[in-house]
Structure formats: structure tokens, C-alpha cells
Design an enzyme around this catalytic site. Structure first.
Site, PDB file in Angstrom:
ATOM      1  CG  ASP A  36      -4.428  -3.225  -7.011  1.00  9.14           C
ATOM      2  OD1 ASP A  36      -4.265  -3.848  -8.057  1.00  9.14           O
ATOM      3  OD2 ASP A  36      -3.890  -2.135  -6.750  1.00  9.14           O
ATOM      4  CE  LYS A  58       1.963  -8.205  -2.945  1.00  7.22           C
ATOM      5  NZ  LYS A  58       2.368  -7.973  -1.595  1.00  7.22           N
ATOM      6  CG  MET A 173       4.734  -0.984   0.648  1.00  7.56           C
ATOM      7  SD  MET A 173       4.963  -0.555  -1.078  1.00  7.56           S
ATOM      8  CE  MET A 173       4.931   1.213  -1.020  1.00  7.56           C
TER       9      MET A 173
HETATM   10  N1  SAH Z   1      -2.230   3.273  -2.199  1.00 11.02           N
HETATM   11  C1  SAH Z   1      -2.214   2.655  -0.894  1.00 11.02           C
HETATM   12  C2  SAH Z   1      -0.829   2.163  -0.520  1.00 11.02           C
HETATM   13  C3  SAH Z   1      -0.367   1.030  -1.358  1.00 11.02           C
HETATM   14  S1  SAH Z   1       1.215   0.491  -0.899  1.00 11.02           S
HETATM   15  C4  SAH Z   1      -2.733   3.631   0.133  1.00 11.02           C
HETATM   16  O1  SAH Z   1      -2.909   4.800  -0.152  1.00 11.02           O
HETATM   17  O2  SAH Z   1      -3.001   3.203   1.245  1.00 11.02           O
HETATM   18  C5  SAH Z   1       0.861  -0.899   0.119  1.00 11.02           C
HETATM   19  C6  SAH Z   1       1.141  -0.573   1.566  1.00 11.02           C
HETATM   20  O3  SAH Z   1       0.075   0.168   2.104  1.00 11.02           O
HETATM   21  C7  SAH Z   1       1.246  -1.787   2.455  1.00 11.02           C
HETATM   22  O4  SAH Z   1       2.515  -2.369   2.386  1.00 11.02           O
HETATM   23  C8  SAH Z   1       0.988  -1.167   3.802  1.00 11.02           C
HETATM   24  O5  SAH Z   1       2.118  -0.485   4.251  1.00 11.02           O
HETATM   25  C9  SAH Z   1      -0.049  -0.136   3.464  1.00 11.02           C
HETATM   26  N2  SAH Z   1      -1.418  -0.615   3.688  1.00 11.02           N
HETATM   27  C10 SAH Z   1      -2.407  -0.730   2.796  1.00 11.02           C
HETATM   28  N3  SAH Z   1      -3.564  -1.133   3.383  1.00 11.02           N
HETATM   29  C11 SAH Z   1      -3.271  -1.265   4.692  1.00 11.02           C
HETATM   30  C12 SAH Z   1      -4.026  -1.620   5.838  1.00 11.02           C
HETATM   31  N4  SAH Z   1      -5.328  -1.929   5.771  1.00 11.02           N
HETATM   32  N5  SAH Z   1      -3.413  -1.627   7.025  1.00 11.02           N
HETATM   33  C13 SAH Z   1      -2.111  -1.306   7.148  1.00 11.02           C
HETATM   34  N6  SAH Z   1      -1.349  -0.977   6.101  1.00 11.02           N
HETATM   35  C14 SAH Z   1      -1.927  -0.942   4.895  1.00 11.02           C
END
Ligand code: SAH
Length: 506
Positions: A36, A58, A173
Site C-alpha cells: 500500500d 494511491k 483520517m
Molecule cells: N492501518 C493503519 C491505518 C490506515 S488508515 C494503521 O494501523 O496505522 C490511514 C490513516 O492512518 C492516515 O490517514 C493517518 O491518519 C494514519 N497514519 C498512517 N500512517 C501514519 C503516519 N506515519 N503518521 C501519521 N498518521 C499516519
């Protein structure tokens, strides 16, 4: 054909070290890796070189592959008998649609497993210095999405409970709805003074953290231009950050360095720099290759007992020498009674990995240091073996010979300029600002300069050139460039210490 298996693997938040060991093992076994946008592509390096890599995230602001297509892809690959690693950012079961993928595989009768990952919210908290629970201020925590499906409004959240019933809230998000989120919480009784942290690109050197009271954070985020991906942490625990932050106040945090050493030797340097918070980009400008012929070394290996000592001056020399001994069916006993001389502690460490302890390490970690130490005790009539690279300076051989010693200096490795790296470097320079470029030998600089040609002149205005020691600096200056920094002694540890000094005192 037997059916394969899908591993839904949490890639963690970004920093490659935050992948689990099990996740790494699954990647290493996979025939196909489906990954992803938020899974750090560096992790693909754990996969086999012949594994198929499929990006479904994306693409420059466009949409990702639709979920149904991803489901079908996973199933089709597994049905073809392949082991599939489905690498997802953070944890696969936290807002990652991992549940949907697993359910689809279950329906299709395809075996799957789930390897948890460090979810972004937890990682962001740790790297921003925010304990998510703390006995003094809160005992409860909720993970929420601030971006609901269009048919369900944000208002479907139980704002009353969130505002007053739960201590710490983490929104994923949530950036586009931040204002609404804050307004709802305040309207339902959260004090406007509640501290909030917005953490973008958590755990990566480009991490940005903004804190402000609930009433002000939305405007502050807009003013600071902070965009997704970011998590929002709301609650009194955010107040601990000032005391507990440890990552974004590391001395090299926010700095970006280009490392030009060969890949095999870059890791130690990268670890040191990242340990100080820096971002590192590795584009080796030299590669290590075997000598044109092993004949000279092989001859020496046949009569090792005739040497007083073996002089080793680089990690490459060490591995070439001992690996060749192995190829020739010799073990360490062949070196019994032969003195082992190492130019410095790093070389000594490489020698130690082969089970030997050097008899001599000079105080000055250069060829000159070895020379001074040997001359001080006398070398007349002694014979030395000095395995080296093709382009090594001859100072040791010449001076020892002049002092009455016999020196055999077989070439045991060559450094060559890598092919096809010029475009990569150009692309990098066009895309990213660099704080400095680190050169750890004359040839790393010479090859870099040959690759960039006239462009190098423009670069010097944008990025400083750091050198490991006097010889490298001399080469850089001979090409007409400035050396911004050179450590007292020519080791990577000292170079990093000097870099820390450079940025903290200037
Ligand atoms: N499965 C992922 C979440 C996916 S949803 C998890 O457990 O982290 C995607 C959201 O995750 C983004 O919009 C943001 O809010 C958050 N996110 C993912 N990686 C991030 C990062 N390195 N720093 C800050 N937010 C992050």
C-alpha cells in the site's frame, strides 16, 4: 496444484525498524508482495529478489486500486499456489480494511493469517512523547476514524461519550474534518483548553508535530500547512509531550543526508545517523568488485608462515582476504604466529568477526599511523603481507621497503563506479533538498563528481560536502570544492559526532 496462503501483514507506521520479526519472515518467504501507499517501500527489501511486487496504493493523488480488485488479486495469486504477503500500513485490522480482505479470503476458502503491526496512533504517540494512558490523568483510550463512509455522517459518533466519558482520543483520517471534530467535542462538554497534538508522518524523519488547545488546533493546522497522513491525539496526556519528547529534538532531526558509500558498508553509518534523528538517502557511488586476478594473493596464502605480519586497512580488505583463505581451504591456523595489524578499530572489528584479535592498532588510524608504529619498533629484514585495493596509496609499501622490509601488496578488491546511477541522483536532486552529502573516501567523491559533471557546481550552493578525513578532503578541494566538515579522526563515529556539533553549535 496446492493452494497458497495470504499473510495480512502490518507494516508499522513508517520507520522500517517497527516491522515485527514475524512480518519480516513472511516477507522473506513470499512469492508475491502486494503493498500500500502507507507501507514503507524500504520493507520490500526483506522480500526475495525474485518476488513479484505489486503496488495497489494511491498514485500521486489518484485513487488506489478498488478494494474488490485487491481482494480478487490476493485470491487469484493464492489460488495459483503462491505465498502472498499483503503489506498494509500500521496494523491490518485498524482502519485498514484488513477485515474485508480476510472475510473475502475466508469466503473463498483461501488460507490466511494476520500479522499485527504497530498502528500509526500508537507509534505517533510514542514518537511525539505522549503516553496514551497515564494513571494521573486518564485510564481510557479510543481509536476513531474522522473520515466515515459518505453514507454515514460523522455525527453517528457518540459525541457525548467521546467528550466526557473517554480520556484519550486518537483520530485517524481526521484532517479534513478536524474543525467539526473539535467543535463537536467542545459542544458536548470537552473543555476548550484540552491539549491536542496533530502528528504528521509519524516515526519518519519528516515527522511534524503541532500542539494547541482544542479551540485553536484546527486553525493552527491550516496555518502550518499540515496535511494527511496525520493522527490527531486529544486529551490531557498530550501535556506530557514537552517533558517526554525524545525523537523530534534529536540533534540531527529534520536533516537529510546523501550517503555515497558502497551498500555493504552503509548500514552502520545509516544507523548512527538515524539514531540522531537524521533522514538518510543511500546512493552508492562506488561498488566493490573482486580483483582482476587472485594470483598474487593466492601465492602469498601458500606461504603465510613466512610473513612477520598481515596489514589490513579496510573492512573490504579484511573480508576479501579471509574469504579467499576460506576458498583456498585454509583456516585460521594458517595464520599462527603471524602478526595481525589493523589500521583502526573498525577494521579490528571486521577482523574480530573472523575470530582474530589484532596485535597492533596504531593511535593514528591511517596508513601513516601503521607506518609510525612499525618503524618505531624496527622492520628491517621482515616480510609483510598487505592486501589492499587497486588504487590504495603506496605510502606503506614504499616506506616499509625503504626501511628494509619486504612488502607484498596483492590487490584483493577493486572499487568501481556503479552503472546507471546518474539518473537516480539527478532525480533525487530535483525532488529533494539535501542538507549535506557525505563522502567517506576519495573514490566516492570522484565517482560522484564524474556522474554529475558540471551540475556539481550548482549543488555546492545547496548542500554542504562532508568528508571523513584529510585524504578525502584533499580530493574534494583539488576538484575546486569546499569541505564543510572533517572530523578529528577518520572514523564514522567521529564524523557523526562532528555533524552533531556542526548543527548544534552553528
Ligand atoms: N492501518 C493503519 C491505518 C490506515 S488508515 C494503521 O494501523 O496505522 C490511514 C490513516 O492512518 C492516515 O490517514 C493517518 O491518519 C494514519 N497514519 C498512517 N500512517 C501514519 C503516519 N506515519 N503518521 C501519521 N498518521 C499516519
Amino acid at each position: 496444484m496446492s493452494i497458497g496462503k495470504v499473510s495480512l501483514i502490518g507494516a508499522g507506521p513508517g520507520e522500517p525498524g517497527l516491522l515485527t520479526l514475524k512480518g519480516r519472515d513472511c516477507l522473506a518467504q513470499a512469492d508475491v508482495i502486494v503493498y500500500d501507499y502507507l507501507a514503507n517501500p524500504v520493507l520490500l527489501g526483506h522480500g526475495r529478489s525474485d518476488a513479484e511486487q505489486i503496488y495497489v496504493g494511491k498514485n500521486r493523488g489518484c485513487h488506489s486500486l478498488p478494494q474488490d480488485d485487491i481482494n480478487q488479486l490476493l485470491a487469484a495469486k493464492a489460488r495459483a499456489g503462491l505465498r502472498v504477503a499483503r503489506l498494509k500500513g500500521g496494523d491490518p485490522y485498524v482502519f485498514g480494511r484488513g477485515g474485508e480482505e480476510a472475510a473475502f479470503l475466508h469466503e473463498q476458502g483461501i488460507p490466511f493469517e494476520v500479522v499485527p503491526g504497530v498502528t500509526a496512533g500508537f507509534a505517533a504517540a510514542a514518537y511525539a512523547g505522549i503516553p496514551l494512558t497515564h494513571r494521573d490523568v486518564t485510564t481510557s483510550l479510543a481509536l476513531l476514524t474522522g473520515h466515515e463512509r459518505p453514507e454515514r455522517k460523522l455525527s453517528s459518533l457518540d459525541w457525548q461519550t467521546l467528550a466526557t466519558g473517554i480520556g484519550t482520543l486518537i483520530f485517524y483520517m481526521g484532517m479534513t474534518n478536524l474543525e467539526t471534530i473539535c467543535a463537536q467535542l467542545m459542544a458536548h462538554g470537552r473543555p476548550a483548553t484540552t491539549p491536542v497534538a496533530v502528528i504528521q508522518w509519524a516515526t519518519l524523519p519528516r515527522q511534524k508535530t503541532l500542539t494547541a488547545p482544542l479551540a485553536e488546533i484546527a486553525a493552527r493546522v491550516v496555518a502550518a500547512g499540515i496535511e494527511p497522513p496525520a493522527v490527531i491525539i486529544i486529551g490531557e496526556v498530550v501535556g506530557y509531550r514537552e517533558e517526554l519528547r525524545w525523537y523530534d529534538n534529536l540533534p540531527l532531526f529534520g536533516k537529510r543526508f546523501l550517503i555515497t558509500r558502497p551498500r555493504e558498508q552503509a548500514q552502520y553509518f545509516v544507523d548512527l545517523l538515524q539514531g540522531q534523528g537524521a533522514e538518510t538517502i543511500c546512493i552508492p557511488t562506488i561498488e566493490i568488485a573482486p580483483p582482476e586476478s587472485w594470483q598474487d594473493l593466492d601465492q602469498a596464502l601458500e606461504e603465510l608462515n613466512r610473513y612477520q605480519g598481515v596489514i589490513l586497512t579496510s573492512a573490504n580488505g579484511v573480508s576479501a582476504f579471509f574469504e579467499r583463505m576460506r576458498t583456498k581451504n585454509l583456516d585460521l591456523r594458517a595464520l599462527a604466529g603471524v602478526e595481525i595489524i589493523a589500521v583502526g578499530p573498525k577494521t579490528a572489528q571486521s577482523i574480530a568477526a573472523y575470530g582474530l584479535k589484532p596485535d597492533l592498532i596504531p593511535a593514528d588510524y591511517r596508513a601513516e599511523g601503521v607506518l609510525t608504529a612499525l618503524l618505531a619498533r624496527g622492520v628491517e629484514g621482515q616480510r609483510f603481507l598487505y592486501p589492499r585495493t587497486e588504487i590504495a596509496r603506496d605510502v606503506l609499501r614504499v616506506s616499509l621497503t625503504a626501511a628494509g622490509a619486504q612488502v607484498d601488496a596483492p590487490v584483493v578488491y577493486r572499487t568501481i563506479a556503479p552503472q546507471n546511477k546518474t539518473d537516480m541522483i539527478r532525480h533525487l536532486l530535483a525532488e529533494k533538498e539535501l542538507d549535506a552529502i557525505c563522502f567517506s573516501s576519495s573514490s566516492t567523491f570522484e565517482n560522484f563528481s564524474a556522474m554529475l559533471g558540471a551540475e556539481l557546481k550548482h549543488l555546492q550552493g545547496r548542500a554542504a560536502f562532508f568528508s571523513i578525513g584529510p585524504l578525502t578532503s584533499k580530493t574534494i578541494r583539488q576538484h575546486g570544492f569546499k569541505v564543510a566538515l572533517e572530523p578529528q579522526s577518520s572514523t564514522l563515529d567521529d564524523l557523526v559526532a562532528a555533524m552533531v556539533d556542526y548543527y548544534t553549535t552553528s
